[in-house]
Design a protein around this motif. Structure first.
Motif, short mmCIF file in Angstrom:
data_model
loop_
_atom_site.label_atom_id
_atom_site.label_comp_id
_atom_site.label_asym_id
_atom_site.label_seq_id
_atom_site.Cartn_x
_atom_site.Cartn_y
_atom_site.Cartn_z
N SER A 198 51.12 69.11 -11.14
CA SER A 198 50.63 70.30 -10.44
C SER A 198 50.14 71.38 -11.40
CB SER A 198 51.74 70.86 -9.53
OG SER A 198 52.73 71.52 -10.30
N GLY A 211 57.98 74.72 -12.05
CA GLY A 211 56.54 74.86 -11.90
C GLY A 211 56.11 76.30 -11.69
N ASP A 227 55.72 65.16 -10.86
CA ASP A 227 55.00 65.96 -9.87
C ASP A 227 54.74 67.38 -10.38
OD1 ASP A 227 54.94 63.82 -8.20
OD2 ASP A 227 56.54 64.52 -6.88
N THR A 228 55.74 67.99 -11.00
CA THR A 228 55.56 69.37 -11.46
C THR A 228 54.52 69.45 -12.57
OG1 THR A 228 57.80 69.96 -10.85
CG2 THR A 228 56.72 71.38 -12.46
N GLY A 260 61.52 65.07 -10.69
CA GLY A 260 60.56 66.15 -10.46
C GLY A 260 59.58 66.38 -11.59
N TRP A 312 63.29 70.68 -12.47
CA TRP A 312 61.83 70.75 -12.44
C TRP A 312 61.31 71.38 -11.16
CZ3 TRP A 312 58.39 70.63 -16.12
CH2 TRP A 312 58.71 70.01 -17.33
N SER A 313 62.11 71.35 -10.09
CA SER A 313 61.59 71.90 -8.83
C SER A 313 61.37 73.41 -8.95
CB SER A 313 62.55 71.58 -7.67
OG SER A 313 63.75 72.29 -7.83
N GLN A 359 49.32 77.15 -9.55
CA GLN A 359 49.87 75.81 -9.53
C GLN A 359 49.26 75.06 -8.36
OE1 GLN A 359 54.09 75.93 -8.91
NE2 GLN A 359 54.42 73.83 -9.58
#
Ligand SMILES: [Mg+2]
Length: 221
Positions: free
Chosen positions: A100, A208, A96-97, A93, A204-205, A219
């Motif tokens: 974002s 963010g 991607d985080t 994650g 990490w999910s 975000q």
């Protein structure tokens, strides 16, 4: 000012960004460390015990189960960092985080490791789609974070897996938002206490939204 002149030199090369600042540790935060290091040790005839929160004293020989000396552990860690491109993976994650958050923040990766490993780490991070500036330090992290902020009035968040690094930043940048994140679940259960006010991120999910809120930005999705 960082006590490490090479760290200060690297920070001076950063852009003079005035956006909110997110400083992120590398090992066990954006890159897996414990699992890849364990696999590397296995390949060399050793194993890493994860029943207490330390590396030294927990590296044992596979043949007799005996802990090896600190000097040998240090040599294996150096060999691992030299070979990190073969072994280390991005934490789930993280790519991607951070992606974002990147349009609205300055993101700087801050890794406590010998400077000579910086080029190979840079190459690995680029290959894993983690293109953010990388600062290495052989000294405490707090003064480095203060210097990266650069005297500008902007919110700061800092993420690390090691409590003493969070404490160092709490001392040097008292208004920084502190987050604890650790990829390896087994070690995480054995953590020493975190400084007061540090927020624990499970992964990490959930990071963010928490970081964006703390730094007052939105975000991207
Ligand atoms: Mg770390």
């Amino acid at each position: 000012m960082s006590d490490d002149p090479e760290t200060a030199r690297q920070i001076a090369e950063l852009s003079r960004d005035s956006r909110p600042l997110l400083v992120v540790d590398v090992d066990e935060v954006v890159l897996d460390f414990v699992d890849p290091f364990s696999r590397f040790l296995n390949s060399q005839g050793f194993d890493l015990l994860t029943d207490s929160f330390r590396i030294h004293g927990n590296v044992v020989a596979l043949d007799d189960g005996k802990a090896i000396e600190a000097e040998s552990v240090a040599a294996l860690m150096t060999a691992f960092f030299d070979a990190q491109e073969t072994w280390q993976t991005a934490a789930a994650g993280a790519v991607d985080t951070l992606g974002s958050l990147a349009p609205r923040l300055e993101i700087v990766l801050l890794s406590a490791m010998p400077h000579r490993h910086r080029p190979v780490r840079r190459a690995l991070l680029d290959r894993l789609s983690l293109p953010y500036p990388l600062v290495s330090t052989e000294a405490a992290k707090g003064p480095a974070v203060s210097m990266i902020r650069g005297g500008r009035e902007r919110p700061v968040a800092f993420i690390d897996d090691i409590p003493r690094n969070l404490e160092s930043v709490a001392r040097s940048v008292p208004d920084a938002a502190l987050f604890h994140l650790m990829s390896h679940q087994g070690f995480r259960a054995l953590l020493p206490p975190l400084p007061s006010g540090a927020v624990v991120l499970r992964d990490w999910s959930e990071a963010g939204a928490r970081i964006a809120k703390e730094l007052g930005v939105s975000q991207s999705t």
